[in-house]
Design a protein around this motif. Structure first.
Motif, mmCIF file in Angstrom:
data_model
loop_
_atom_site.group_PDB
_atom_site.id
_atom_site.type_symbol
_atom_site.label_atom_id
_atom_site.label_comp_id
_atom_site.label_asym_id
_atom_site.label_seq_id
_atom_site.Cartn_x
_atom_site.Cartn_y
_atom_site.Cartn_z
ATOM 1 N N GLY A 155 8.544 0.821 24.460
ATOM 2 C CA GLY A 155 8.646 1.500 23.991
ATOM 3 C C GLY A 155 9.994 1.960 24.028
ATOM 4 O O GLY A 155 10.993 2.206 22.385
ATOM 5 N N GLN A 156 10.909 2.275 24.912
ATOM 6 C CA GLN A 156 12.428 3.162 24.733
ATOM 7 C C GLN A 156 13.260 1.842 24.626
ATOM 8 O O GLN A 156 14.256 2.018 23.203
ATOM 9 C CB GLN A 156 13.255 2.913 26.916
ATOM 10 N N LEU A 209 12.720 0.234 21.766
ATOM 11 C CA LEU A 209 12.526 0.127 20.229
ATOM 12 C C LEU A 209 13.156 1.036 19.871
ATOM 13 O O LEU A 209 13.900 0.762 18.579
ATOM 14 C CB LEU A 209 10.865 0.842 20.055
ATOM 15 N N ASN A 210 13.474 2.124 20.113
ATOM 16 C CA ASN A 210 14.336 3.505 19.731
ATOM 17 C C ASN A 210 16.341 2.461 20.368
ATOM 18 O O ASN A 210 17.169 3.587 19.943
ATOM 19 C CB ASN A 210 14.475 4.597 20.653
ATOM 20 N N ASP A 211 16.312 1.074 20.643
ATOM 21 C CA ASP A 211 17.549 0.659 20.677
ATOM 22 C C ASP A 211 18.127 0.423 20.264
ATOM 23 O O ASP A 211 17.789 -0.434 19.252
ATOM 24 C CB ASP A 211 17.295 -0.203 22.329
ATOM 25 N N ALA A 252 3.261 3.391 23.394
ATOM 26 C CA ALA A 252 4.585 3.053 23.113
ATOM 27 C C ALA A 252 4.770 2.753 21.029
ATOM 28 O O ALA A 252 5.590 3.217 20.642
ATOM 29 C CB ALA A 252 4.832 2.237 23.226
ATOM 30 N N THR A 253 3.502 1.892 20.806
ATOM 31 C CA THR A 253 3.264 1.269 19.343
ATOM 32 C C THR A 253 3.514 2.700 18.656
ATOM 33 O O THR A 253 3.894 2.911 17.607
ATOM 34 C CB THR A 253 2.519 0.655 19.238
ATOM 35 N N ALA A 262 3.528 5.862 19.011
ATOM 36 C CA ALA A 262 5.244 7.013 19.273
ATOM 37 C C ALA A 262 6.120 6.489 18.780
ATOM 38 O O ALA A 262 6.876 7.446 18.060
ATOM 39 C CB ALA A 262 5.586 6.720 20.777
ATOM 40 N N ASN A 263 6.539 5.170 18.042
ATOM 41 C CA ASN A 263 7.170 4.823 16.899
ATOM 42 C C ASN A 263 6.647 3.846 16.288
ATOM 43 O O ASN A 263 7.105 2.822 16.110
ATOM 44 C CB ASN A 263 8.588 4.117 18.332
ATOM 45 N N ARG A 297 8.917 2.073 13.833
ATOM 46 C CA ARG A 297 9.760 1.016 13.671
ATOM 47 C C ARG A 297 9.305 -0.128 14.706
ATOM 48 O O ARG A 297 9.619 -1.290 14.629
ATOM 49 C CB ARG A 297 10.914 1.638 15.425
ATOM 50 N N ALA A 298 7.968 0.143 15.083
ATOM 51 C CA ALA A 298 6.932 -0.858 16.249
ATOM 52 C C ALA A 298 6.331 -1.633 15.264
ATOM 53 O O ALA A 298 6.668 -2.866 15.285
ATOM 54 C CB ALA A 298 6.007 -0.560 16.890
#
Ligand code: C2E
Ligand code: CA
Ligand code: CA
Length: 748
Positions: free
Chosen positions: A572-573, A575-577, A606-607, A609-610, A613-614
């Motif tokens: 997940g991290q 995805l925020n990059d 993770a999906t 949570a984002n 973006r996911a």
């Protein structure tokens, strides 16, 4: 600019003999010829005598020349009736006096002397040649001067750019190099870097001089406020009596240090004594370059949000502190964790959470004991090292806790109050000790949380061995080392298609391993939580993707022929990059592998949570032709609604349901429901943790498409799988007997 005359230094005028000969051939009576500069200093003479009478005459002549721009010279008669013709050579444009040529002639005997204008007309060609020579020499001197100044500038810039002797993260010594070189190269009494919000004050004096030392205190306020409004370097060569700075006997060149966003954060200032040369535009340009360099160093060493040191810079500073021979020998570490920051983020938004972190950082900075260093080591965690005993540190930590609860990020709203849990530990003087001491302080901090938060606890050395092995800090440090030294490995676990009728292609999941310092293989369950906590996941994901594709590439043809699919996990991290998605797509396109051979796994949690973006990344991957799997499915389930919008090709049912399938009817019905749902949505399903043959048969009967687990195959090094891919696939079931209507199959 220097005047031409200033450049005619003694000794620099080489022989003018050819010109003297020319003069003599035009004027045979000339007995001695001497050339003087505009200040009547003798520069060249064809006989070594420059007797006092001659010098006197030339001095007077130089004065006359200054007041008479039109004439070409004058005649004087010296004692013994000797005529002395004094010719004034001037610069073409400025008419400035360049030189005086003194030509003495033999006495005529009759007391009659040829007039100056007659003689001047006679020798004019020789004088003109000489004049041109002098002008040319003068411009060459200027050019050489200019070039050597440029050389010196370049040397200075190179000196501060070279990383020799500067360790990474070592901002202080990098800045010190800039200061030292500025003082030496620019002839300053004092050079200083000042960044108030980061409590950074560094300066360098040419000589120990108390008056120079006081300069910064006297001027910094004014210079800082000027830096707020001026981006360019500011030259103050005359500090007038009525200036805001008063009559300081100094010249100042000051330039504003800026953050990457362009915000003024401090100053880089140079001070010269009033008696020294003025600061020039050239100096200003040079200082502009150095200021930018200094700004970059500062930005890299300080956390943007709180202005505290980054972890790397902190470790460096502490290393320096411990290595110092004089001063305190006892130190303590504080590990500070903000309590329940996520509640503030959820209730008020991230910006309020950020504001709270900045306020707390500011509080810590203000209440920092002398000689201490503090850092924001990750999200909501801080570390501080101070000289002193454990008791003193505990006392300070307690007072920080008390002060923190008085801060509220949103005025009047109790829910936005901060509180801290702090762990304190001793730090002995050995340089390698910081990691251990931080680990100990972290475990004390955990104890503080367990005991109700908003408190400080000291670490008690009794269970030290446990702390050393298990804290995230030690693991994160080991992991950083492993990434840097490439001590990571990819294993592959076979994922078996259960239903031969569908002709599903065989899969392998790539799983990461770390090889620790002792050569032992360590699984992700041991290091992933630390990696998540210290933001190491994006780096890990990049490593995995690059290495996976590089390892697969040579086998592209066999992979295509066998239709084998390789599943790669990412976090997940990532995805925020911001750059991750583009990089991933580019890597896949450049890999030369059929995109169908790749599947990317992202966990359900993770999906969710984002989600936005996911979804975007999943669509891009599917468009390329890659598979996308939702991992650990069933654990983060809040609603099935979002499944519809996600372009997922595979659901991996979490192992916890699969393992229990024979004992827990709820698990069984969940697996069955997911298998059916997936089928209607054209997704394939995988059951993880297939640990027995019985489980495998059961899930196949429930309509799950694939099985993965120890009874099917344990993870083995990817290199082994690729060495003989067809053999590795031999275990794919082939149909031997298929009674009508019987969904079960026999395997061999
Ligand atoms: P995961 O994606 O759910 O991977 C499956 C995990 O279950 C693997 O553990 C695998 O060894 C284990 N497993 C497989 N069959 C069985 C079984 O029958 N019984 C039991 N008890 N376990 C089984 P591993 O390799 O320790 O990986 C753990 C997790 O670490 C993975 O869970 C995944 O979330 C993460 N991970 C592994 N490799 C990577 C990677 O390269 N990148 C990222 N971002 N995460 C990774
Ligand atoms: Ca996985
Ligand atoms: Ca999983």
């Amino acid at each position: 600019m220097a005047t031409p005359a200033e450049h005619l230094r003694p000794g620099e005028w080489t022989s003018l003999e050819p010109y003297a000969q020319l003069v003599r051939s035009l004027l045979p009576r000339a007995s001695s010829i001497a050339v003087f500069d505009s200040n009547a200093n003798p520069r060249w003479s064809n006989d070594s005598a420059t007797w006092p009478e001659l010098v006197q005459a030339v001095e007077q002549s130089a004065r006359d020349a200054a007041g008479d721009g039109a004439s070409a010279g004058q005649l004087r008669v010296l004692e013994g009736d000797m005529p002395l013709y004094l010719c004034w050579l001037r610069d073409d444009d400025s008419r400035e006096l360049l030189a005086i040529v003194a030509i003495q002639c033999r006495a005529s005997g009759d007391g009659e002397h040829r007039s100056f204008s007659f003689v001047h007309a006679l020798i004019r060609p020789a004088l003109e040649c000489l004049r041109r020579e002098l002008v040319a020499r003068h411009s060459i001197d200027l050019l050489a001067e200019n070039l050597s100044a440029r050389d010196r500038d370049l040397e200075l810039v190179l000196a501060v750019s070279s990383r020799d002797g500067i360790r990474p993260g070592d901002d202080a010594s990098a800045l010190r190099v800039i200061l030292e070189n500025s003082v030496a190269h620019l002839g300053c009494a004092l050079a200083a870097v000042l960044v108030p919000e980061k409590s950074l004050v560094l300066f360098r004096m040419a000589q120990e001089n108390p008056a120079d030392g006081r300069l910064l205190a006297q001027t910094h306020r004014h210079l800082l406020s000027l830096a707020q409004v001026r981006r360019d370097p500011l030259i103050m060569n005359r500090l007038a009596q009525n200036s805001a700075l008063g009559a300081l006997p100094y010249k100042i060149l000051s330039c504003s240090l800026r953050s990457t966003a362009g915000r003024p954060i401090g100053i880089f200032a140079l001070f010269r004594h009033a008696s020294a040369a003025d600061f020039t535009d050239r100096d200003a340009r040079l200082v502009d370059v150095l200021t930018r360099k200094a700004s970059m160093i500062i930005e890299a060493s300080y956390d943007a949000m709180t202005g505290l040191l980054t972890r790397q810079a902190f470790e460096q500073r502490v290393g320096d502190l411990l290595a110092r021979k004089e001063g305190a020998r006892r130190f303590a570490v504080l590990y500070v964790d903000v309590d329940q920051l996520h509640l503030v983020n959820e209730n008020f938004g991230m910006h309020v959470g950020d504001l709270m972190l900045a306020m707390l950082a500011d509080m810590m900075r203000r209440r920092l004991p002398p000689g201490a260093v503090v850092s924001r080591i990750s999200g909501d965690r801080f570390a501080m090292v101070m000289p002193g005993s454990l008791e003193e540190a505990l006392e300070l930590a307690t007072s920080w806790c008390e002060t923190a609860v008085q801060l509220a990020a949103v005025q009047g709203d109790e829910r936005s109050r901060a509180s801290l849990s702090i762990g304190v530990a001793e730090l002995t003087g050995d340089s390698g000790e910081l990691t251990h001491a931080l680990a100990a302080a972290e475990s004390a901090c955990k104890a503080a949380k367990d005991r109700g938060r908003n408190r400080a606890e000291a670490y008690l050395a009794a269970d030290e061995s446990v702390v050393r092995r298990f804290t995230d800090i030690t693991i994160a440090a080991a992991l950083r080392g492993a990434i840097a030294e490439d001590r990571l490995r990819l294993d592959a676990q076979f994922i078996l298609p259960l239903d031969v009728l569908h002709g599903n292609p065989p899969h392998f999941e790539l799983l990461l391993r770390m090889i620790d310092d002792d050569g032992e293989t360590v699984g992700p369950d041991r290091f992933l939580s630390a990696a998540n906590r210290y933001q190491l996941m994006p780096g890990i994901d990049r490593w995995v993707i690059h290495h996976a594709l590089a390892q697969l590439r040579p086998h592209a043809a066999t992979i295509a022929a066998t239709r084998a699919v390789f599943a790669i996990n990412f976090s997940g991290q990532s995805l925020n990059d911001a750059e991750f998605a583009d990089e991933l797509i580019t890597c896949i396109e450049a890999s030369g592998l059929p995109p169908q051979a790749l599947c990317f796994e992202l966990t359900e949690s993770a999906t969710i949570a984002n989600l936005a973006r996911a979804e975007v990344l999943m669509r891009r991957l599917r468009k390329l032709g890659c598979g996308v799997a939702l991992d650990d499915f069933g654990t983060g389930l809040s609603s099935l609604a979002y499944l519809r919008q996600l372009p997922v090709s595979m659901l991996k049912i979490d192992g916890s349901f699969v393992r229990d399938i024979q004992n827990d009817p709820r698990s069984e019905s969940l697996v069955q429901a997911v298998a059916q749902l997936a089928r209607t949505m054209q997704m394939v399903t995988v059951a993880e943790y297939v640990e027995t043959d019985a489980i495998r048969e059961r899930i196949a009967a429930l309509g799950v498409d694939y099985g993965q687990g120890f009874s099917i195959g344990r993870p083995v090094p990817l290199t082994e799988v690729l060495a003989d891919l067809p053999a590795a696939l031999d275990r794919v079931p082939r149909l031997t007997h298929q009674p009508a209507g019987d969904p079960a199959m026999s395997l061999h």
